[in-house]
Design a protein around this motif. Structure first.
Motif, PDB file in Angstrom:
ATOM      1  N   PHE A 335     -21.503  40.284 -10.590  1.00 47.56           N
ATOM      2  CA  PHE A 335     -21.125  40.585  -9.529  1.00 47.56           C
ATOM      3  C   PHE A 335     -19.855  39.616  -8.796  1.00 47.56           C
ATOM      4  O   PHE A 335     -20.312  37.814  -9.139  1.00 47.56           O
ATOM      5  CB  PHE A 335     -21.989  41.378  -8.391  1.00 47.56           C
ATOM      6  CG  PHE A 335     -23.056  40.041  -7.640  1.00 47.56           C
ATOM      7  CD1 PHE A 335     -22.913  39.645  -6.587  1.00 47.56           C
ATOM      8  CD2 PHE A 335     -24.307  40.431  -8.327  1.00 47.56           C
ATOM      9  CE1 PHE A 335     -23.778  39.156  -6.320  1.00 47.56           C
ATOM     10  CE2 PHE A 335     -25.619  39.488  -7.861  1.00 47.56           C
ATOM     11  CZ  PHE A 335     -24.904  39.111  -6.700  1.00 47.56           C
ATOM     12  N   VAL A 336     -19.691  40.139  -7.849  1.00 48.18           N
ATOM     13  CA  VAL A 336     -18.996  38.809  -6.854  1.00 48.18           C
ATOM     14  C   VAL A 336     -19.301  39.059  -6.012  1.00 48.18           C
ATOM     15  O   VAL A 336     -18.627  39.874  -5.005  1.00 48.18           O
ATOM     16  CB  VAL A 336     -17.229  38.739  -7.281  1.00 48.18           C
ATOM     17  CG1 VAL A 336     -16.582  37.755  -6.878  1.00 48.18           C
ATOM     18  CG2 VAL A 336     -16.916  38.751  -9.412  1.00 48.18           C
ATOM     19  N   PHE A 337     -19.731  37.905  -5.629  1.00 51.50           N
ATOM     20  CA  PHE A 337     -19.489  37.827  -3.225  1.00 51.50           C
ATOM     21  C   PHE A 337     -18.159  37.345  -3.410  1.00 51.50           C
ATOM     22  O   PHE A 337     -17.772  36.601  -3.162  1.00 51.50           O
ATOM     23  CB  PHE A 337     -20.816  36.910  -3.192  1.00 51.50           C
ATOM     24  CG  PHE A 337     -21.722  37.266  -3.063  1.00 51.50           C
ATOM     25  CD1 PHE A 337     -22.259  38.651  -3.002  1.00 51.50           C
ATOM     26  CD2 PHE A 337     -23.067  36.085  -3.774  1.00 51.50           C
ATOM     27  CE1 PHE A 337     -24.151  38.337  -2.478  1.00 51.50           C
ATOM     28  CE2 PHE A 337     -24.460  36.673  -3.548  1.00 51.50           C
ATOM     29  CZ  PHE A 337     -24.760  37.803  -3.055  1.00 51.50           C
ATOM     30  N   THR A 338     -17.948  38.390  -2.213  1.00 52.13           N
ATOM     31  CA  THR A 338     -16.272  38.166  -1.462  1.00 52.13           C
ATOM     32  C   THR A 338     -16.916  39.215  -0.252  1.00 52.13           C
ATOM     33  O   THR A 338     -17.740  39.905  -0.009  1.00 52.13           O
ATOM     34  CB  THR A 338     -15.227  38.835  -1.859  1.00 52.13           C
ATOM     35  OG1 THR A 338     -14.412  38.083  -1.467  1.00 52.13           O
ATOM     36  CG2 THR A 338     -15.337  40.076  -2.700  1.00 52.13           C
ATOM     37  N   ASP A 363     -20.625  38.758   4.277  1.00 53.58           N
ATOM     38  CA  ASP A 363     -20.262  37.773   5.181  1.00 53.58           C
ATOM     39  C   ASP A 363     -20.677  36.370   4.709  1.00 53.58           C
ATOM     40  O   ASP A 363     -19.493  35.478   5.651  1.00 53.58           O
ATOM     41  CB  ASP A 363     -20.454  37.921   6.493  1.00 53.58           C
ATOM     42  CG  ASP A 363     -19.843  39.295   7.064  1.00 53.58           C
ATOM     43  OD1 ASP A 363     -18.650  40.284   6.345  1.00 53.58           O
ATOM     44  OD2 ASP A 363     -20.856  40.052   8.192  1.00 53.58           O
ATOM     45  N   GLY A 364     -21.398  36.193   4.379  1.00 59.87           N
ATOM     46  CA  GLY A 364     -22.020  35.000   4.131  1.00 59.87           C
ATOM     47  C   GLY A 364     -22.510  33.792   5.092  1.00 59.87           C
ATOM     48  O   GLY A 364     -22.643  34.707   6.049  1.00 59.87           O
ATOM     49  N   ALA A 369     -18.882  27.518   0.348  1.00 61.09           N
ATOM     50  CA  ALA A 369     -18.204  26.613   0.245  1.00 61.09           C
ATOM     51  C   ALA A 369     -16.412  28.252   0.639  1.00 61.09           C
ATOM     52  O   ALA A 369     -15.710  27.817   1.005  1.00 61.09           O
ATOM     53  CB  ALA A 369     -17.756  26.429  -1.071  1.00 61.09           C
ATOM     54  N   ARG A 370     -17.108  29.169  -0.064  1.00 63.03           N
ATOM     55  CA  ARG A 370     -16.129  30.357   0.134  1.00 63.03           C
ATOM     56  C   ARG A 370     -15.789  30.406   1.899  1.00 63.03           C
ATOM     57  O   ARG A 370     -14.544  31.281   1.730  1.00 63.03           O
ATOM     58  CB  ARG A 370     -16.417  31.329  -0.803  1.00 63.03           C
ATOM     59  CG  ARG A 370     -17.350  32.334  -0.011  1.00 63.03           C
ATOM     60  CD  ARG A 370     -17.804  33.256  -0.884  1.00 63.03           C
ATOM     61  NE  ARG A 370     -19.250  34.467  -0.485  1.00 63.03           N
ATOM     62  CZ  ARG A 370     -19.096  35.368   0.261  1.00 63.03           C
ATOM     63  NH1 ARG A 370     -18.156  35.840   0.652  1.00 63.03           N
ATOM     64  NH2 ARG A 370     -20.206  35.683   0.978  1.00 63.03           N
ATOM     65  N   SER A 439     -12.520  34.861  12.082  1.00 64.21           N
ATOM     66  CA  SER A 439     -13.350  36.568  13.065  1.00 64.21           C
ATOM     67  C   SER A 439     -15.592  35.533  12.123  1.00 64.21           C
ATOM     68  O   SER A 439     -16.108  36.143  12.947  1.00 64.21           O
ATOM     69  CB  SER A 439     -13.784  37.891  12.507  1.00 64.21           C
ATOM     70  OG  SER A 439     -14.161  37.381  11.311  1.00 64.21           O
ATOM     71  N   HIS A 440     -15.190  34.990  10.652  1.00 64.49           N
ATOM     72  CA  HIS A 440     -16.369  34.132  10.911  1.00 64.49           C
ATOM     73  C   HIS A 440     -16.812  32.645  10.548  1.00 64.49           C
ATOM     74  O   HIS A 440     -17.150  32.358   9.636  1.00 64.49           O
ATOM     75  CB  HIS A 440     -16.160  34.084   8.814  1.00 64.49           C
ATOM     76  CG  HIS A 440     -16.355  36.190   8.488  1.00 64.49           C
ATOM     77  ND1 HIS A 440     -15.397  36.701   8.712  1.00 64.49           N
ATOM     78  CD2 HIS A 440     -17.382  36.527   8.370  1.00 64.49           C
ATOM     79  CE1 HIS A 440     -15.568  37.601   8.557  1.00 64.49           C
ATOM     80  NE2 HIS A 440     -16.872  37.558   7.710  1.00 64.49           N
TER      81      HIS A 440
END
Length: 440
Positions: A335-338, A363-364, A369-370, A439-440
């Motif tokens: 999968f891809v976290f985003t 939201d991490g 890094a992302r 916002s993050h």
């Protein structure tokens, strides 16, 4: 005549008596098994491992020292000699694994110092719930005296170095402002691990990949940042990255077009010390911390500090998309976290259409890094992704590299679509991305 016959019978009887009374000839003792983890990527607590005949109870290193996981393990990689003609049975405490070993199979390769030796999966691997054991073995004896055993497909520092050297021989790969002519940004810290094993200072690589001689498409080339290996045990991510990069320098027409519309800044192994030392998610330098939570505060991490500055310098402080290749621990799907805002981008749609791999919105953490590089006061990314690859049973390097190639093709699909969008629509999209990141 009778006398000769009597002598023959008497001689035979005496010979049989001698054989009966003589001590048996000593049996040749089997060679003792010998274990080692003193090599690039090795990880096993040799002193705590026990051997009882052909049963070897492994004691993996607790390589993740954060408190709640202090007695758990993940990465296992060792060599064992004295196995020729034998079928040793390997055991490990199942509940000690951080994740699940159900359905998993370890790998081995014979003659591990031979660069052409092939990895194979053990014939058997099962969880014995009653005894809290994971047991794996082969149905047939080993054909070589020494084999290397691993939890998942390995990707040692030496392989990363060989890949960079291979890519560097193409005209598409050049140094960045931060790297030298060997594509090295700097050296890692090095040092000594908890078992007294020396970790050498290792290269931190960084390079640019693009076709500056070929025909350019569009008014502005897209800038893509690609990193991997921040979590040292997630070797599957490096195999996928290798496929991604080998496609980019290939003669395929799609690769040529992608090189013409995008430039790539690549940092293929963020934590070579951790990879060399066989760690899990933590670094050799700060074993109680997750390195991918400190891109915003890298002061105590030599590798992060050097590579963060290199990325910001090499890109001129602006980029469009970031990929951070990782690997998950269990038998699930890729999968891809985003961020939620990037879950339906042209790239994610193209990737899902090509591979079935979908997004997992998250939201991490500010130190990932992302998240860190996406901020407008960093690289101002339009999109950021963390591809997660699973070390599923039976999965090979070739399969992972093939998926990496599909990532590159999906990126090409997305960039072509981006080029065709009206300028005002692209500007609205960029503003929305910037607002999401802020916002993050």
């Amino acid at each position: 005549m009778h006398q000769m016959k009597f002598r023959s019978v008497l001689s035979a009887a005496l010979f049989a008596l001698v054989l009966t009374l003589a001590p048996p000839a000593p049996c040749q003792a089997q060679t003792q098994y010998a274990l080692s983890e003193s090599f690039d990527g090795g990880a096993l607590d040799i002193e705590a491992t026990t051997i009882d005949g052909d049963v070897i109870h492994l004691a993996p290193r607790a390589t993740w020292t954060i408190h709640r996981y202090a007695n758990r393990f993940r990465w296992v990689n060792f060599r064992i000699s004295g196995v020729e003609g034998r079928t040793p049975e390997f055991r490990v405490t199942a509940s000690g694994f951080l994740g699940s070993l159900r359905g998993h199979r370890f790998l081995y390769r014979e003659n591990p110092t031979d660069p052409d030796s092939e990895w194979r999966f053990f014939d058997r691997g099962d969880v014995d719930r009653d005894n809290d054991l994971y047991i794996f073995t082969n149905d047939r004896p080993f054909a070589a005296d020494e084999v290397e055993v691993a939890w998942s497909v390995t990707y040692p520092v030496s392989r990363a170095s060989s890949l960079v050297e291979e890519l560097g021989r193409t005209r598409f790969v050049t140094p960045t402002p931060s790297s030298d002519d060997r594509l090295i940004v700097g050296k890692s810290l090095g040092g000594t691990d908890e078992f007294g094993r020396e970790i050498p200072q290792l290269p931190l690589y960084g390079f640019r990949l693009a076709d500056d001689e070929g025909p350019a498409e569009g008014a502005e080339r897209q800038t893509i940042v690609v990193i991997s290996g921040v979590h040292s045990s997630e070797t599957v991510g490096n195999h996928a990255l290798e496929g991604f990069l080998k496609f980019l320098v290939s003669d395929e027409p799609e690769a040529a077009r992608l090189r013409s519309i995008a430039e790539f800044f690549v940092y293929p192994l963020v934590d070579p010390d951790g990879r060399y030392g066989g760690r899990f998610r933590n670094s050799h330098e700060v074993p109680t911390e997750d390195m991918n939570r400190h891109w915003h505060q890298p002061e105590t991490f030599t590798n992060l500090r050097k590579l963060r500055q290199a990325i910001l310098t090499d890109t001129g402080g602006r980029a469009d998309i970031l990929f951070d290749f990782h690997g998950i621990s269990n038998q699930g799907n890729d999968f891809v976290f985003t961020l939620e805002a990037f879950a339906e981008t042209p790239f994610m749609q193209a990737l899902e259409a090509r591979t079935g791999i979908g997004p997992r919105p998250s939201d991490g953490h500010p130190g990932m890094a992302r998240i860190y590089f996406a901020r407008d006061d960093r690289l101002g990314l339009r999109e950021a992704y963390t591809p997660e690859f699973a070390p599923r049973s039976g999965r090979t390097s070739e399969e992972l590299q093939a998926i990496g190639r599909q990532y590159a093709l999906a990126l090409l699909d997305a960039l072509i679509e981006h080029q065709q969008r009206p300028a005002d629509e692209a500007e609205i999209e960029a503003d929305a991305a910037a607002e999401t990141i802020s916002s993050h």
